[in-house]
Design a protein around this motif. Structure first.
Motif, PDB file in Angstrom:
ATOM      1  N   GLU A 166     -23.740 -15.787  29.525  1.00  0.00           N
ATOM      2  CA  GLU A 166     -23.709 -16.194  28.118  1.00  0.00           C
ATOM      3  C   GLU A 166     -25.051 -15.980  27.431  1.00  0.00           C
ATOM      4  O   GLU A 166     -25.142 -15.999  26.200  1.00  0.00           O
ATOM      5  CB  GLU A 166     -23.295 -17.670  28.010  1.00  0.00           C
ATOM      6  CG  GLU A 166     -24.308 -18.675  28.530  1.00  0.00           C
ATOM      7  CD  GLU A 166     -24.332 -18.819  30.052  1.00  0.00           C
ATOM      8  OE1 GLU A 166     -25.177 -19.578  30.565  1.00  0.00           O
ATOM      9  OE2 GLU A 166     -23.480 -18.182  30.717  1.00  0.00           O
ATOM     10  N   ARG A 167     -26.108 -15.752  28.225  1.00  0.00           N
ATOM     11  CA  ARG A 167     -27.442 -15.520  27.665  1.00  0.00           C
ATOM     12  C   ARG A 167     -27.679 -14.051  27.340  1.00  0.00           C
ATOM     13  O   ARG A 167     -28.696 -13.704  26.740  1.00  0.00           O
ATOM     14  CB  ARG A 167     -28.520 -15.976  28.663  1.00  0.00           C
ATOM     15  CG  ARG A 167     -28.466 -17.439  29.052  1.00  0.00           C
ATOM     16  CD  ARG A 167     -29.456 -17.707  30.181  1.00  0.00           C
ATOM     17  NE  ARG A 167     -30.820 -17.368  29.800  1.00  0.00           N
ATOM     18  CZ  ARG A 167     -31.780 -17.045  30.655  1.00  0.00           C
ATOM     19  NH1 ARG A 167     -31.520 -16.980  31.961  1.00  0.00           N
ATOM     20  NH2 ARG A 167     -32.995 -16.773  30.221  1.00  0.00           N
ATOM     21  N   VAL A 168     -26.762 -13.181  27.738  1.00  0.00           N
ATOM     22  CA  VAL A 168     -26.976 -11.739  27.614  1.00  0.00           C
ATOM     23  C   VAL A 168     -26.630 -11.259  26.204  1.00  0.00           C
ATOM     24  O   VAL A 168     -25.573 -11.579  25.661  1.00  0.00           O
ATOM     25  CB  VAL A 168     -26.136 -10.971  28.643  1.00  0.00           C
ATOM     26  CG1 VAL A 168     -26.225  -9.461  28.404  1.00  0.00           C
ATOM     27  CG2 VAL A 168     -26.604 -11.306  30.064  1.00  0.00           C
ATOM     28  N   VAL A 169     -27.540 -10.498  25.624  1.00  0.00           N
ATOM     29  CA  VAL A 169     -27.309  -9.816  24.350  1.00  0.00           C
ATOM     30  C   VAL A 169     -27.420  -8.318  24.611  1.00  0.00           C
ATOM     31  O   VAL A 169     -28.460  -7.846  25.082  1.00  0.00           O
ATOM     32  CB  VAL A 169     -28.330 -10.241  23.280  1.00  0.00           C
ATOM     33  CG1 VAL A 169     -28.114  -9.451  21.990  1.00  0.00           C
ATOM     34  CG2 VAL A 169     -28.247 -11.736  23.017  1.00  0.00           C
ATOM     35  N   VAL A 170     -26.357  -7.590  24.326  1.00  0.00           N
ATOM     36  CA  VAL A 170     -26.346  -6.149  24.559  1.00  0.00           C
ATOM     37  C   VAL A 170     -26.461  -5.420  23.228  1.00  0.00           C
ATOM     38  O   VAL A 170     -25.767  -5.757  22.263  1.00  0.00           O
ATOM     39  CB  VAL A 170     -25.068  -5.708  25.290  1.00  0.00           C
ATOM     40  CG1 VAL A 170     -25.128  -4.207  25.603  1.00  0.00           C
ATOM     41  CG2 VAL A 170     -24.862  -6.512  26.573  1.00  0.00           C
ATOM     42  N   THR A 171     -27.334  -4.427  23.179  1.00  0.00           N
ATOM     43  CA  THR A 171     -27.555  -3.650  21.957  1.00  0.00           C
ATOM     44  C   THR A 171     -27.459  -2.161  22.285  1.00  0.00           C
ATOM     45  O   THR A 171     -28.099  -1.695  23.236  1.00  0.00           O
ATOM     46  CB  THR A 171     -28.941  -3.935  21.355  1.00  0.00           C
ATOM     47  OG1 THR A 171     -29.051  -5.329  21.056  1.00  0.00           O
ATOM     48  CG2 THR A 171     -29.173  -3.129  20.089  1.00  0.00           C
ATOM     49  N   SER A 172     -26.661  -1.438  21.531  1.00  0.00           N
ATOM     50  CA  SER A 172     -26.640   0.009  21.671  1.00  0.00           C
ATOM     51  C   SER A 172     -27.901   0.596  21.044  1.00  0.00           C
ATOM     52  O   SER A 172     -28.303   0.192  19.942  1.00  0.00           O
ATOM     53  CB  SER A 172     -25.409   0.603  20.998  1.00  0.00           C
ATOM     54  OG  SER A 172     -25.526   2.011  20.886  1.00  0.00           O
ATOM     55  N   VAL A 173     -28.515   1.553  21.718  1.00  0.00           N
ATOM     56  CA  VAL A 173     -29.727   2.169  21.177  1.00  0.00           C
ATOM     57  C   VAL A 173     -29.444   2.907  19.876  1.00  0.00           C
ATOM     58  O   VAL A 173     -30.356   3.192  19.092  1.00  0.00           O
ATOM     59  CB  VAL A 173     -30.363   3.109  22.226  1.00  0.00           C
ATOM     60  CG1 VAL A 173     -29.595   4.425  22.333  1.00  0.00           C
ATOM     61  CG2 VAL A 173     -31.832   3.368  21.913  1.00  0.00           C
ATOM     62  N   GLU A 174     -28.173   3.207  19.627  1.00  0.00           N
ATOM     63  CA  GLU A 174     -27.810   3.843  18.360  1.00  0.00           C
ATOM     64  C   GLU A 174     -28.101   2.936  17.171  1.00  0.00           C
ATOM     65  O   GLU A 174     -28.172   3.405  16.035  1.00  0.00           O
ATOM     66  CB  GLU A 174     -26.331   4.228  18.387  1.00  0.00           C
ATOM     67  CG  GLU A 174     -26.012   5.319  19.404  1.00  0.00           C
ATOM     68  CD  GLU A 174     -24.531   5.567  19.551  1.00  0.00           C
ATOM     69  OE1 GLU A 174     -23.740   4.679  19.146  1.00  0.00           O
ATOM     70  OE2 GLU A 174     -24.160   6.629  20.061  1.00  0.00           O
ATOM     71  N   ARG A 175     -28.271   1.644  17.425  1.00  0.00           N
ATOM     72  CA  ARG A 175     -28.584   0.704  16.351  1.00  0.00           C
ATOM     73  C   ARG A 175     -30.091   0.571  16.112  1.00  0.00           C
ATOM     74  O   ARG A 175     -30.504  -0.145  15.205  1.00  0.00           O
ATOM     75  CB  ARG A 175     -28.022  -0.681  16.693  1.00  0.00           C
ATOM     76  CG  ARG A 175     -26.512  -0.804  16.612  1.00  0.00           C
ATOM     77  CD  ARG A 175     -26.122  -2.260  16.520  1.00  0.00           C
ATOM     78  NE  ARG A 175     -26.791  -2.902  15.394  1.00  0.00           N
ATOM     79  CZ  ARG A 175     -27.287  -4.138  15.426  1.00  0.00           C
ATOM     80  NH1 ARG A 175     -27.218  -4.861  16.524  1.00  0.00           N
ATOM     81  NH2 ARG A 175     -27.869  -4.649  14.363  1.00  0.00           N
ATOM     82  N   VAL A 176     -30.892   1.246  16.937  1.00  0.00           N
ATOM     83  CA  VAL A 176     -32.342   1.106  16.851  1.00  0.00           C
ATOM     84  C   VAL A 176     -32.936   2.388  16.271  1.00  0.00           C
ATOM     85  O   VAL A 176     -32.617   3.492  16.717  1.00  0.00           O
ATOM     86  CB  VAL A 176     -32.956   0.812  18.230  1.00  0.00           C
ATOM     87  CG1 VAL A 176     -34.454   0.533  18.099  1.00  0.00           C
ATOM     88  CG2 VAL A 176     -32.247  -0.369  18.899  1.00  0.00           C
ATOM     89  N   ASP A 177     -33.817   2.236  15.305  1.00  0.00           N
ATOM     90  CA  ASP A 177     -34.428   3.386  14.627  1.00  0.00           C
ATOM     91  C   ASP A 177     -35.625   3.870  15.428  1.00  0.00           C
ATOM     92  O   ASP A 177     -36.687   3.232  15.442  1.00  0.00           O
ATOM     93  CB  ASP A 177     -34.851   2.974  13.216  1.00  0.00           C
ATOM     94  CG  ASP A 177     -35.286   4.159  12.370  1.00  0.00           C
ATOM     95  OD1 ASP A 177     -35.056   5.307  12.804  1.00  0.00           O
ATOM     96  OD2 ASP A 177     -35.850   3.946  11.283  1.00  0.00           O
ATOM     97  N   VAL A 178     -35.454   4.996  16.106  1.00  0.00           N
ATOM     98  CA  VAL A 178     -36.533   5.610  16.886  1.00  0.00           C
ATOM     99  C   VAL A 178     -36.779   7.005  16.322  1.00  0.00           C
ATOM    100  O   VAL A 178     -35.902   7.868  16.390  1.00  0.00           O
ATOM    101  CB  VAL A 178     -36.173   5.700  18.387  1.00  0.00           C
ATOM    102  CG1 VAL A 178     -37.312   6.340  19.171  1.00  0.00           C
ATOM    103  CG2 VAL A 178     -35.839   4.318  18.949  1.00  0.00           C
TER     104      VAL A 178
END
Length: 274
Positions: free
Chosen positions: A46-58
């Motif tokens: 329940e502590r895990v937050v998953v983020t797709s790198v497609e949502r991050v501006d690199v």
């Protein structure tokens, strides 16, 4: 993904530093869903937050500056490197692929898949049989018959990919010359770019004793299955695209559950629970 606002790398790292959540950054939307499903079954999930790198501006130039080409895998390496430099405790999960750039990018914040990709965990009998039962309408051969020939074709492609980092997409259909197609008849020379065909025979192939998951390059699995069984999968299982077949394989990996005992997932579970 275009309708989802992107966040800057420093904004992501600030968010991680201000929360007790365990943040995992992955390559894309399908990986995002896979890891959220995995988190449902582990202690502290329940502590895990998953983020797709497609949502991050690199910015692409940032990747060029560290010797990488633009792509989601490279973006993960960059974020992991930046987090490592700032002592930010997150995990970026990147596909091992054929191992290019793995040795020179070893950070506590960067985790490489045990095998080339998440789909690689499907290349074993129990998972292939589960996919056949649940998603392929039992129209594929039993895994005991399918796996050796699939492993052969995957090994042929992996041998070429290992020596050609930026290999253009193979023409999978061209690798099957016989009217009665079988994976064991796959001719990798006919499937790859003409500019490298003369070199292919000299490439070292995986050993028959090797775990086929170790040389099962992610997209090759579904593409090979579609090249040989495409009509069957479309007409009897309603699966006509690579994404659909890969989704079925990932679902079977989850259903069987053995993947959770592999080193990468054990390490991530320990990190989440710590």
């Amino acid at each position: 993904m275009n309708d989802i606002p992107r966040i800057r790398v420093d904004e992501l790292l600030l968010e991680v530093s201000l929360t007790s959540k365990r943040h995992i950054v992955v390559e894309g939307a399908s990986d995002d869903r896979f890891f959220r499903a995995w988190a449902m079954d582990i202690a502290g999930g329940e502590r895990v937050v998953v983020t797709s790198v497609e949502r991050v501006d690199v910015a692409p130039q940032w990747l060029i500056d560290i010797g990488l080409n633009d792509g989601n895998r490279a973006r993960l390496v960059f974020i992991a490197r930046r987090a490592h430099e700032k002592s930010i405790d997150l995990r970026c999960v990147a596909d091992r692929d054929c191992g290019h750039h793995v040795e020179e990018n070893t950070y506590t914040t960067l985790t490489w898949t045990d095998f080339p990709a998440l789909e690689s965990y499907a290349v074993e009998e129990s998972v292939l049989d589960r996919a056949n039962l649940l998603s392929f309408a039992e129209k594929l051969p039993p895994a005991s018959d399918l796996l050796p020939s699939l492993a052969f074709a995957l090994g042929e492609l992996f041998a070429v990919r290992s020596r050609n980092e930026h290999l253009p997409k193979p023409k999978y259909q061209a690798g099957f010359k016989n009217r009665n197609r079988s994976l064991m008849s796959f001719d990798v020379v006919a499937a790859v770019d003409m500019t490298i065909r003369s070199h292919v025979e000299s490439y070292t192939r995986p050993s028959s004793n090797d775990d086929p998951r170790a040389y099962a390059y992610g997209h090759d699995i579904a593409e090979l299955l579609l090249a040989v069984y495409g009509n069957t999968l479309k007409n009897h299982a309603g699966l006509s695209s690579r994404d659909a077949v890969e989704g079925a394989l990932r679902s079977a990996i989850q259903a069987v559950g053995k993947y959770k005992d592999e080193p990468m997932f054990r390490g991530l579970a320990d990190w989440v629970a710590a």
